[in-house]
Design a protein around this motif. Structure first.
Motif, PDB file in Angstrom:
ATOM      1  N   THR A   1      18.574   4.722  -1.372  1.00  0.00           N
ATOM      2  CA  THR A   1      18.327   3.563  -2.098  1.00  0.00           C
ATOM      3  C   THR A   1      17.424   3.560  -3.394  1.00  0.00           C
ATOM      4  N   ALA A   2      16.527   4.363  -3.277  1.00  0.00           N
ATOM      5  CA  ALA A   2      15.544   4.259  -4.507  1.00  0.00           C
ATOM      6  C   ALA A   2      16.271   4.791  -5.722  1.00  0.00           C
ATOM      7  N   LEU A   3      17.156   6.047  -5.596  1.00  0.00           N
ATOM      8  CA  LEU A   3      17.835   6.530  -6.725  1.00  0.00           C
ATOM      9  C   LEU A   3      18.834   5.566  -7.011  1.00  0.00           C
ATOM     10  N   LEU A   4      19.510   4.661  -6.216  1.00  0.00           N
ATOM     11  CA  LEU A   4      20.615   3.938  -6.560  1.00  0.00           C
ATOM     12  C   LEU A   4      19.880   2.767  -7.305  1.00  0.00           C
ATOM     13  N   CYS A   5      18.947   2.194  -6.935  1.00  0.00           N
ATOM     14  CA  CYS A   5      18.366   1.288  -7.601  1.00  0.00           C
ATOM     15  C   CYS A   5      17.809   1.511  -9.030  1.00  0.00           C
ATOM     16  N   LEU A   6      17.142   2.718  -9.088  1.00  0.00           N
ATOM     17  CA  LEU A   6      16.758   3.749 -10.241  1.00  0.00           C
ATOM     18  C   LEU A   6      17.821   3.481 -11.355  1.00  0.00           C
ATOM     19  N   HIS A   7      18.920   4.244 -10.997  1.00  0.00           N
ATOM     20  CA  HIS A   7      20.011   4.512 -11.933  1.00  0.00           C
ATOM     21  C   HIS A   7      20.758   3.172 -12.305  1.00  0.00           C
ATOM     22  N   ALA A   8      20.933   2.262 -11.335  1.00  0.00           N
ATOM     23  CA  ALA A   8      21.661   0.829 -11.572  1.00  0.00           C
ATOM     24  C   ALA A   8      20.810   0.154 -12.613  1.00  0.00           C
ATOM     25  N   GLY A   9      19.547   0.450 -12.282  1.00  0.00           N
ATOM     26  CA  GLY A   9      18.666  -0.752 -13.157  1.00  0.00           C
ATOM     27  C   GLY A   9      18.522   0.045 -14.474  1.00  0.00           C
ATOM     28  N   PHE A  10      18.581   1.180 -14.704  1.00  0.00           N
ATOM     29  CA  PHE A  10      18.828   1.662 -16.106  1.00  0.00           C
ATOM     30  C   PHE A  10      20.045   1.430 -16.910  1.00  0.00           C
ATOM     31  N   ILE A  11      21.221   1.322 -16.056  1.00  0.00           N
ATOM     32  CA  ILE A  11      22.472   1.204 -16.629  1.00  0.00           C
ATOM     33  C   ILE A  11      22.414  -0.239 -17.016  1.00  0.00           C
ATOM     34  N   LEU A  12      21.978  -1.030 -16.191  1.00  0.00           N
ATOM     35  CA  LEU A  12      22.064  -2.591 -16.397  1.00  0.00           C
ATOM     36  C   LEU A  12      21.028  -2.733 -17.507  1.00  0.00           C
ATOM     37  N   ALA A  13      19.909  -2.227 -17.635  1.00  0.00           N
ATOM     38  CA  ALA A  13      19.242  -2.325 -18.730  1.00  0.00           C
ATOM     39  C   ALA A  13      19.628  -1.883 -19.992  1.00  0.00           C
ATOM     40  N   ALA A  14      20.425  -0.991 -20.005  1.00  0.00           N
ATOM     41  CA  ALA A  14      20.911  -0.387 -21.115  1.00  0.00           C
ATOM     42  C   ALA A  14      21.980  -1.423 -21.680  1.00  0.00           C
TER      43      ALA A  14
END
Length: 749
Positions: free
Chosen positions: A292-305
């Motif tokens: 969950t932490a990895l998913l939130c991290l990578h999804a957050g960076f993708i959406l933030a981009a």
């Protein structure tokens, strides 16, 4: 007495341990209590000084043996390897417990909770939640006006904005406290079966913790109220970060609550055979949390981009890789049961991220301050275009607006970093249970290592803070200094520009030496011989480099006497120029033709400074003998008045042009003296215009400058031949040439 008591206790414990084998062997015998005489005899022996001395010696020898037998670094590493191997073997056995966990949990649930109790428990949970929500609703009805007023108010300063954000978060936390009192307080008033108690309590605590995390995110990010946002991000980015962090916190809290319920069930119903099941469930939940932490991290960076292109830049990708590695490493350490190392890695990783965030917060606070400062400045005057105003596009004046708090930005960043690093060090000490606040007689290797690291880090951080503060203050003063323009002398502020760079170098060297000595002292090195050796070495160097010492000492006294400053025009032993640079042992002056002269202070015998206080310039004009001196005085006074009104240098004229009358008589003319007084550096412009003004006003009033001539009289009326004319011309030329002065006449008082 304390040592004696400790020795007695140690001796008694030793006797008990020694006799434990014999006592355990005699299982059929009973323990006979000592008689009164035995107790009196034991007390008498303890009161004997020889027995007390012997007990103290035995205690000291026991402590020495314990110190010698203390585990070293190699033993600790071996124990760590064995522990890791045992943990891996236990993980292999968890597959068996993983299949037993659902059956075990289901069986215990059916044993303790019937169908009627399930419905009853669900009803009570809803009632508890309703009570907590009701109390929170009542508090919100009371605090809503204040909260709305905070959300719509425009705050002019960052301090007021931070206060409003904290107040708003405090109101939310108070409402959450009302919810906790209404729900958990009501739940605690009833008796519950163990499994229901653990389940309902963890459920209520999970809801409470998740809402507390949401309130904390509300404090820092404020997705709906940008004016109360403490983190410098956009509204879309604040919503993304809040939702992602809340989702991860929800999964983490639910996983912890579920594991706690499962562990309590196992401890109550199967304390011996459920270890494998507990470990299996814990590992499974850890995998879920890590994914969950990895998913939130990578999804957050993708959406933030998508929101901000900078979030997809190379530094952002490096931060994403760093955080991913931190999550994976923490999971691996937890699975291997290396909890101390895991918490240490997390603490260091969070520290690195926090330093970056704190730096961004400090920058945002200072950017807001400069925006407020510029908003308070009066608007620039509006110049209306007219035919009389000619715009000069080639000479535009650039006005630089300087924030008065800008120079304190590095100090604030260093203070925040200092506080974060010290706090992380204390947390690490608590994690490893080093007892840094306890004075141990025989500290362990880790305690000594941490003590050295802590002392060294504190010395480095304090020195860095002092250096940043001093350097910022010096740079601020130097940036405020404006060097004089060409042709003008520096003012008293030039002394500051002369001494501050030297002070900065001396301070840097002093701090480096103090930090080095502090680190050596923390390592256990006796610095007294080093200081003594440095003193002896300094004396030896002083004798071997007397000229260098002479230059340094002479320079110190020259600076104390304020003999010269950077930017002043001086003369030293027939060398003239502007002081350009001052070091510890030498002085550099630049000649007005560009040459740079480097002069050691020890070789300076005398110095003439042409840039102090005021300068008197004297001029001479040669006029014929029949010139009207009163008219000359009047005209020179008129020229002096015109020079005084000049907008460029009029304010620099202390005493304007004044006639001194006839200074001397020469063979062909008389010399009229003129003098004026100006500030240093301005005399050259005034002299140039004075010469030109006097020439023009003399020419306009019929006063001509004297010229050298020779009058030749020839007796008789006879005509001269060509040879005679050439001889007369040559004689006249020689007479004029020989009468010219060989050198300029010095100024007269």
């Amino acid at each position: 007495m304390i040592a004696l008591r400790r020795a007695i206790v140690g001796l008694i414990c030793g006797l008990i341990i020694t006799l434990s084998g014999a006592v355990s062997a005699q299982t059929d015998s009973t323990i006979v209590p000592p008689s009164t005489n035995d107790i009196h005899e034991f007390t008498r022996l303890l009161a004997d000084e020889r027995v007390q001395e012997w007990l103290l010696q035995q205690a000291e020898s026991t402590e020495a043996i314990a110190t010698v037998n203390a585990p070293g670094v190699r033993d600790q590493l071996n124990a760590l390897v064995l522990h890791t191997q045992g943990r891996i073997a236990a993980l292999v056995r968890t597959w068996e417990g993983l299949g037993q966990a659902p059956e075990l949990m289901q069986g215990r649930w059916r044993e303790q909770v019937t169908d009627d109790r399930r419905v009853q428990s669900l009803t009570f949970v809803l009632i508890f939640l309703f009570l907590g929500a009701g109390l929170e609703w009542l508090f919100r009805q009371y605090s809503n006006p204040m909260r709305r007023r905070l959300e719509i108010t425009q705050f002019k300063t960052p301090a007021k904005r931070i206060t409003a954000a904290v107040t708003r978060a405090g109101l939310a936390l108070t409402g959450l406290l009302a919810f906790a009192v209404g729900s958990i307080g009501a739940f605690s008033a009833f008796d519950w079966p163990p499994i229901l108690f653990a389940l309902i309590l963890n459920l209520l605590m999970a809801i409470l913790v998740i809402r507390a995390v949401g309130t904390t995110l509300l404090l820092f990010f404020a997705p709906l109220v940008p004016r109360l946002r403490l983190v410098p991000v956009s509204t879309a980015m604040a919503r993304l970060i809040s939702r992602t962090a809340l989702a991860f916190a929800t999964v983490l809290v639910v996983a912890i609550a579920f594991r706690d319920v499962f562990v309590q069930v196992i401890e109550v119903f199967d304390p011996q055979g459920g270890d494998n099941a507990v470990l299996a469930v814990s590992v499974l939940l850890a995998v879920v949390v890590s994914l969950t932490a990895l998913l939130c991290l990578h999804a957050g960076f993708i959406l933030a981009a998508r929101i901000n292109p900078d979030a997809g830049s190379k530094p952002a990708r490096r931060w994403r890789s760093f955080l991913s590695l931190l999550i994976i490493l923490s999971f691996a350490l937890w699975v291997l049961d290396l909890r101390l190392i895991m918490w240490s890695v997390l603490c260091i990783g969070i520290l690195i991220v926090s330093l970056k965030l704190f730096r961004a917060w400090v920058d945002e606070a200072f950017d807001a301050s400069i925006a407020d400062y510029m908003a308070k400045l009066p608007p620039p005057p509006v110049i209306e275009a007219s035919d009389e105003v000619i715009a000069d596009t080639d000479a535009e004046e650039v006005v630089e607006i300087i924030d008065p708090y800008e120079t304190y930005r590095p100090i604030a960043q260093r203070v925040v970093q200092f506080a974060a690093i010290i706090l992380s060090g204390l947390i690490l000490a608590l994690i490893w249970k080093l007892g840094i606040f306890e004075k141990a007689e025989n500290p362990t290797v880790m305690q000594r290592l941490f003590s050295v690291l802590l002392d060294s880090a504190a010395a480095l951080l304090i020195a860095d803070l002092l250096w940043t503060w001093a350097r910022t203050a010096i740079d601020r003063r130097l940036n405020a200094y404006r060097p004089p323009t060409d042709g003008s002398a520096p003012g008293p502020e030039a002394r500051m520009a002369t001494l501050l760079p030297l002070l900065r170098v001396v301070l840097l060297v002093t701090l480096l030496l103090m930090v080095a000595m502090s680190i050596l002292s923390s390592l256990g090195v006796n610095i007294a011989p080093i200081l003594a050796g440095a003193s002896v070495l300094g004396i030896a160097i002083g004798f071997g480099a007397q000229s260098l010492v002479k230059d340094v000492v002479s320079g110190i006294f020259f600076l104390i006497d304020d003999a010269f400053r950077v930017g002043e025009y001086v003369e030293i032993d027939q060398l003239r120029g502007t002081v350009e640079k001052i070091s510890i042992r030498s002085l550099q002056i630049r000649h007005h033709r560009g040459a740079v002269h480097t002069l050691p202070f020890g070789e300076l015998k005398s110095m003439t400074n042409y840039s102090r206080d005021w300068v008197i310039m004297k001029l001479e004009f040669r006029v014929p003998f029949d010139t009207d001196l009163k008219l000359v005085k009047k005209l020179i006074k008129q020229v002096g008045a015109q020079l005084k009104e000049n907008p460029e240098y009029g304010d620099s004229i202390i005493e304007t042009l004044k006639s001194q009358g006839v200074r001397r008589m020469e063979e062909f003319n008389m010399v009229v003296g003129v003098k004026f007084m100006t500030r240093p550096g301005e005399q050259w412009l005034v002299r140039r215009d004075a010469y030109q003004g006097v020439r023009d006003v003399f020419d306009a009033n019929g006063i001509r400058m004297a010229e050298r001539n020779v009058k030749v009289e020839i007796a008789g009326d006879e005509a001269l031949t060509d040879e005679q004319r050439k001889a007369v011309s040559a004689a006249a030329h020689d007479a004029v040439t020989n009468k010219l002065p060989s050198a300029p006449i010095p100024d007269e008082p």
